[in-house]
Design a protein around this motif. Structure first.
Motif, PDB file in Angstrom:
ATOM      1  N   ASN A   1       0.606  -1.068  -0.076  1.00 11.50           N
ATOM      2  CA  ASN A   1       0.032  -0.093  -0.106  1.00 11.50           C
ATOM      3  C   ASN A   1       0.749   1.391   0.075  1.00 11.50           C
ATOM      4  O   ASN A   1       1.539   1.495   0.975  1.00 11.50           O
ATOM      5  N   PRO A   2       0.685   2.112  -1.230  1.00  6.72           N
ATOM      6  CA  PRO A   2       1.467   3.458  -1.105  1.00  6.72           C
ATOM      7  C   PRO A   2       1.273   4.358   0.043  1.00  6.72           C
ATOM      8  O   PRO A   2       2.060   5.311   0.179  1.00  6.72           O
ATOM      9  N   GLU A   3      -0.012   4.294   0.684  1.00  4.62           N
ATOM     10  CA  GLU A   3      -0.391   5.124   1.502  1.00  4.62           C
ATOM     11  C   GLU A   3       0.102   5.106   2.809  1.00  4.62           C
ATOM     12  O   GLU A   3       0.133   5.836   3.703  1.00  4.62           O
ATOM     13  N   ALA A   4       0.536   3.757   3.232  1.00  6.66           N
ATOM     14  CA  ALA A   4       0.836   3.471   4.489  1.00  6.66           C
ATOM     15  C   ALA A   4       2.306   3.780   4.908  1.00  6.66           C
ATOM     16  O   ALA A   4       3.048   4.073   3.997  1.00  6.66           O
ATOM     17  N   ALA A   5       2.317   4.011   6.212  1.00  5.36           N
ATOM     18  CA  ALA A   5       3.624   4.429   6.729  1.00  5.36           C
ATOM     19  C   ALA A   5       4.550   3.076   7.001  1.00  5.36           C
ATOM     20  O   ALA A   5       3.759   2.283   7.956  1.00  5.36           O
ATOM     21  N   TYR A   6       5.728   2.700   6.692  1.00  2.90           N
ATOM     22  CA  TYR A   6       6.245   1.501   6.840  1.00  2.90           C
ATOM     23  C   TYR A   6       7.430   1.775   7.804  1.00  2.90           C
ATOM     24  O   TYR A   6       8.167   2.839   7.782  1.00  2.90           O
ATOM     25  N   GLU A   7       7.675   0.813   8.573  1.00  7.08           N
ATOM     26  CA  GLU A   7       9.240   1.002   9.473  1.00  7.08           C
ATOM     27  C   GLU A   7      10.372   0.426   8.593  1.00  7.08           C
ATOM     28  O   GLU A   7      11.200   0.817   8.575  1.00  7.08           O
ATOM     29  N   GLN A   8      10.175  -0.606   7.769  1.00  3.55           N
ATOM     30  CA  GLN A   8      11.063  -1.144   7.045  1.00  3.55           C
ATOM     31  C   GLN A   8      11.146  -0.891   5.494  1.00  3.55           C
ATOM     32  O   GLN A   8      10.076  -0.866   4.795  1.00  3.55           O
ATOM     33  N   PRO A   9      12.468  -0.467   5.055  1.00  7.56           N
ATOM     34  CA  PRO A   9      12.307  -0.023   3.682  1.00  7.56           C
ATOM     35  C   PRO A   9      12.045  -1.313   2.788  1.00  7.56           C
ATOM     36  O   PRO A   9      12.372  -2.333   3.173  1.00  7.56           O
ATOM     37  N   LEU A  10      11.462  -1.259   1.756  1.00  9.42           N
ATOM     38  CA  LEU A  10      11.078  -2.224   0.790  1.00  9.42           C
ATOM     39  C   LEU A  10      12.447  -2.908   0.384  1.00  9.42           C
ATOM     40  O   LEU A  10      12.537  -4.408   0.155  1.00  9.42           O
ATOM     41  N   ALA A  11      13.428  -2.355  -0.013  1.00  9.30           N
ATOM     42  CA  ALA A  11      14.727  -2.813  -0.308  1.00  9.30           C
ATOM     43  C   ALA A  11      15.193  -3.774   0.544  1.00  9.30           C
ATOM     44  O   ALA A  11      15.566  -5.095   0.189  1.00  9.30           O
TER      45      ALA A  11
ATOM     46  N   LYS B   1      25.174  -8.964   0.262  1.00 13.50           N
ATOM     47  CA  LYS B   1      26.012  -7.882   1.319  1.00 13.50           C
ATOM     48  C   LYS B   1      26.125  -6.869   0.465  1.00 13.50           C
ATOM     49  O   LYS B   1      25.909  -5.832   1.025  1.00 13.50           O
ATOM     50  N   GLU B   2      26.624  -7.052  -0.685  1.00 17.46           N
ATOM     51  CA  GLU B   2      26.988  -5.488  -1.399  1.00 17.46           C
ATOM     52  C   GLU B   2      25.707  -4.677  -1.682  1.00 17.46           C
ATOM     53  O   GLU B   2      25.564  -3.391  -1.473  1.00 17.46           O
ATOM     54  N   LEU B   3      24.576  -5.384  -2.097  1.00 17.35           N
ATOM     55  CA  LEU B   3      23.215  -4.711  -2.187  1.00 17.35           C
ATOM     56  C   LEU B   3      22.954  -3.996  -0.953  1.00 17.35           C
ATOM     57  O   LEU B   3      22.401  -2.913  -0.888  1.00 17.35           O
ATOM     58  N   ARG B   4      23.093  -4.669   0.151  1.00 17.89           N
ATOM     59  CA  ARG B   4      22.607  -4.045   1.507  1.00 17.89           C
ATOM     60  C   ARG B   4      23.353  -2.666   1.761  1.00 17.89           C
ATOM     61  O   ARG B   4      22.720  -2.025   2.299  1.00 17.89           O
TER      62      ARG B   4
ATOM     63  N   ARG C   1       3.924   6.763  -1.568  1.00 17.95           N
ATOM     64  CA  ARG C   1       4.172   6.416  -3.095  1.00 17.95           C
ATOM     65  C   ARG C   1       5.525   5.820  -3.750  1.00 17.95           C
ATOM     66  O   ARG C   1       5.430   5.125  -4.532  1.00 17.95           O
ATOM     67  N   SER C   2       6.499   6.331  -3.298  1.00 11.80           N
ATOM     68  CA  SER C   2       7.865   5.809  -3.401  1.00 11.80           C
ATOM     69  C   SER C   2       7.794   4.498  -2.526  1.00 11.80           C
ATOM     70  O   SER C   2       7.053   4.191  -1.655  1.00 11.80           O
ATOM     71  N   ASP C   3       8.888   3.721  -2.776  1.00 18.16           N
ATOM     72  CA  ASP C   3       8.887   2.461  -1.894  1.00 18.16           C
ATOM     73  C   ASP C   3       7.676   1.464  -1.887  1.00 18.16           C
ATOM     74  O   ASP C   3       7.651   0.675  -0.780  1.00 18.16           O
ATOM     75  N   SER C   4       6.785   1.702  -2.914  1.00 20.93           N
ATOM     76  CA  SER C   4       5.682   0.800  -2.476  1.00 20.93           C
ATOM     77  C   SER C   4       5.791  -0.594  -3.514  1.00 20.93           C
ATOM     78  O   SER C   4       4.978  -1.541  -3.226  1.00 20.93           O
TER      79      SER C   4
END
Ligand code: M6R
Length: 635
Positions: A10-20, A70-73, A84-87
């Motif tokens: 959901n793009p409207e919700a506030a998340y604690e963890q980044p999607l990445a 590990k590199e990606l992290r 809207r980002s990160d959804s």
């Protein structure tokens, strides 16, 4: 074999963890499917309140074997992006088949506009034709992979249909209709407003829904803990995922209903797909691995598509002697294929254990072809053997399961097996895929030299393509093999006998029993028994006899009678419905029938299962047998 993950939330919700971070966690649980490179792509920006759409794709990739995640992290966002980002995002962990492991070849792949990102597991069989077609129509390909073409095909469909606004799923569906081969894909597309498209043909894909998210992955371990509801996307289905819904259709556009699956595994069991160990899982992956190894190899003009080659067809035509070198199971696969190579190509073929080859002063010249067979591509003895071959001016061709491994870099040509990572120390799926890869090579050389006509090659290719089906039938007899295993688990010594291609099957069956169950298992050509080893047969000695149909079956029957009359307990590998072998043996392990030259891939299955179950009855760790390493990088 690669791992893919796709999540939309959901793009409207506030998340604690980044999607990445979530995507990378999921990829970590899929790393057993491949680990030579990895990448993720995220949707950033999006429709603003003023209606302006600045949606874009942010991508990061790394190619550091076993360290890519590990590199990606290190470089991924550590906090959730703005609303809207990160959804929505997709990720991939790769086991290279087309194109060497590199950042450029790592997924996700983008189209020319950078608005479509794709992750793919599978093989695009018609990639050459598609690549030419796309290049002609102005697409710029940035990698050596077949997978990248999918992003451009979707873009192509959108370009071709300017009159109607193609609905997101539609462009992908049309693009997939242009592909032959196998795929499980996830598509991130800025036009989908945070949604995703996923689809599969022959490669696995599961989807899940829950907690305000929808997701897809190539295997369940990635999704465990994220979602409570799982569904299998059936073969040939495509689905659109939004944060609240999954809508599926078939590749012809007809609506489909998803069927839920019940999952009771924990994460560890799921990584092994419900098997107790990797060897059990890999054993059962053999039909799929063989199918992948065969896919797309004989291209439309009848040429074998070698993965890399600096050996010309003219040079292959001129070969006057073939040498196959390998160790352990790789040596055994060479032994199997020596028969087909000589029969189909009429070229004398020698087969050597790598560590013997290099010290025996072999007679090689520029018209010799040395084939180095190595699953890992790093076995020191085999590497040294091919060094010697190159010093002596021979042409060297590598058959390996690991793209860009040392052996492939030091050879003139490469034919990859596409078994995916093999984690259990005992070779199973890599053994069967080596055989089919070598058989295709033999067919190709035979065709080049005019020994086999194209239609004869096609007939044999059809028989090869039928092997996965027959292998599945052989694997279905697991329970019957297990009960024989229980009966012999207390034995100390076993003998394996076979003739012709049955002899390397006996060697491979005995090697499995030695390395994972720690039983003394000796293999002999059945005709050789009477020259010494038969002295060891006494009442109760267990003899495994490979007695499937073929021109030497009667001779095998005579050998079975010889050991029976000395009190041996005979377990025969025989074809379904073969009553004459059943009448001689104490137990029969049945397998479906196929032509003798191809039969080892099927006939070895009950012997692999037997060793596996005996080892487990004896309490052995089948994945990590004592004193052994998966890759032997010392002399
Ligand atoms: O990686 P390679 O194929 O070169 O490895 C060769 C042998 O070490 C290997 O086949 C070994 O014998 C296996 N453990 C057999 O199951």
């Amino acid at each position: 074999m690669c791992g893919i993950i796709a999540i939309t939330r959901n793009p409207e919700a506030a998340y604690e963890q980044p999607l990445a971070g979530i995507l990378i966690d999921c990829l970590e649980r899929l790393e057993y499917r491949g680990y030579d490179s990895a990448g993720i792509a995220l949707l950033v920006g999006g429709m603003e309140n003023d209606g302006a759409d600045d949606a874009a794709i942010w991508r990061i990739r790394a190619a550091v074997s076993k360290q890519s995640l590990k590199e990606l992290r290190k470089h991924a966002p550590s906090a959730p992006g703005p609303p809207r980002s990160d959804s929505a995002g997709i990720g991939h962990t790769r086991w290279a088949t087309h194109g060497r492991p590199s950042e450029q070849n790592a997924h996700p792949h983008l189209d020319c506009t950078g608005n479509i990102a794709v992750v793919h597991n599978g093989i695009v069989e018609n990639w050459r034709e598609l690549a030419e077609e796309l290049s002609r129509s102005g697409h710029e390909l940035a990698s050596e992979t077949d997978s990248e073409l999918i992003a451009h095909l979707i873009e192509d469909e959108l370009r071709m249909d300017t009159s109607t606004q193609l609905h997101g799923i539609e462009a992908t569906r049309r693009a997939l209709q242009r592909i032959t081969g196998s795929f499980a894909i996830a598509v991130l597309d800025t036009r989908l407003d945070g949604g995703l498209v996923v689809a599969r043909r022959l490669s696995p894909l599961v989807v899940g829904m829950g907690g305000g998210m929808c997701m897809a992955a190539s295997d369940l371990p990635a999704l465990l803990g994220l979602s409570g509801n799982y569904y299998v996307l059936e073969d040939g289905e495509i689905a659109e995922l939004t944060p609240e819904s999954i809508t599926a259709q078939d590749l012809d556009g007809h609506a489909r209903t998803l069927h839920p699956i019940h999952v009771s595994w924990d994460i560890e069991a799921a990584q092994k797909s419900g098997y107790d160990d990797f060897m059990g899982k890999e054993l059962h992956e053999q039909p799929a691995a063989v199918m992948d190894t065969l896919l797309g190899r004989f291209v439309s003009d009848g040429k074998l598509a070698l993965d890399e080659t600096r050996i010309t067809d003219d040079e292959l035509r001129e070969v006057d002697k073939v040498f196959i070198v390998g160790c352990g199971s790789s040596f055994h696969s060479g032994l199997v294929v020596k028969h087909a190579l000589e029969h189909w190509t009429r070229i004398p073929t020698e087969i050597d254990i790598s560590s013997e080859f290099r010290y025996r002063d072999p007679i090689l010249s520029s018209s010799s072809l040395v084939i180095g067979v190595s699953q890992s591509g790093e076995t020191m003895d085999t590497l040294q053997a091919i060094h010697l071959a190159r010093q002596l001016n021979a042409k060297v061709l590598a058959v390996s399961n690991v793209v860009d491994s040392s052996i492939t870099r030091q050879s003139d040509g490469v034919l990859y097996t596409r078994a995916g990572p093999e984690i259990g120390v005992a070779a199973t799926k890599t053994f069967s895929t080596q055989i089919v890869a070598l058989q295709m090579l033999a067919l190709y050389i035979a065709q080049l030299r005019g020994i086999l006509y194209n239609d004869e090659t096609s007939l044999i290719m059809d028989q090869l393509r039928d092997l996965p089906r027959l292998m599945r039938h052989a694997l279905d007899r697991d329970e019957a093999v297990k009960s024989v295993a229980e009966d012999i688990a207390g034995q100390r010594d076993l003998f394996y006998i076979g003739r012709n291609t049955g002899y390397p099957v006996a060697l491979e069956g005995a090697l499995k029993m030695k390395e994972i169950a720690y039983l003394r298992a000796e293999a002999y050509p059945a005709g050789e028994l009477k020259h010494g080893p038969i002295a060891l047969i006494e009442p109760g000695t267990v003899v495994l006899a490979i007695a499937t149909k073929g021109r030497l079956q009667k001779k095998m029957h005579a050998n079975i009678s010889e050991v029976k009359s000395r009190g041996a307990k005979v377990i025969a590998v025989a074809n379904d419905g073969d009553t004459s072998t059943a009448a001689l043996a104490d137990h029969v392990l049945y397998v479906p029938e196929t032509v003798s030259l191809l039969a080892p891939v099927v006939d070895v299955i009950p012997l692999q299962l037997l060793a596996y179950h005996v080892a487990r009855f004896r309490g052995c760790d089948v994945d990590r047998p004592r004193n052994l390493a998966k890759t032997v990088t010392v002399e």
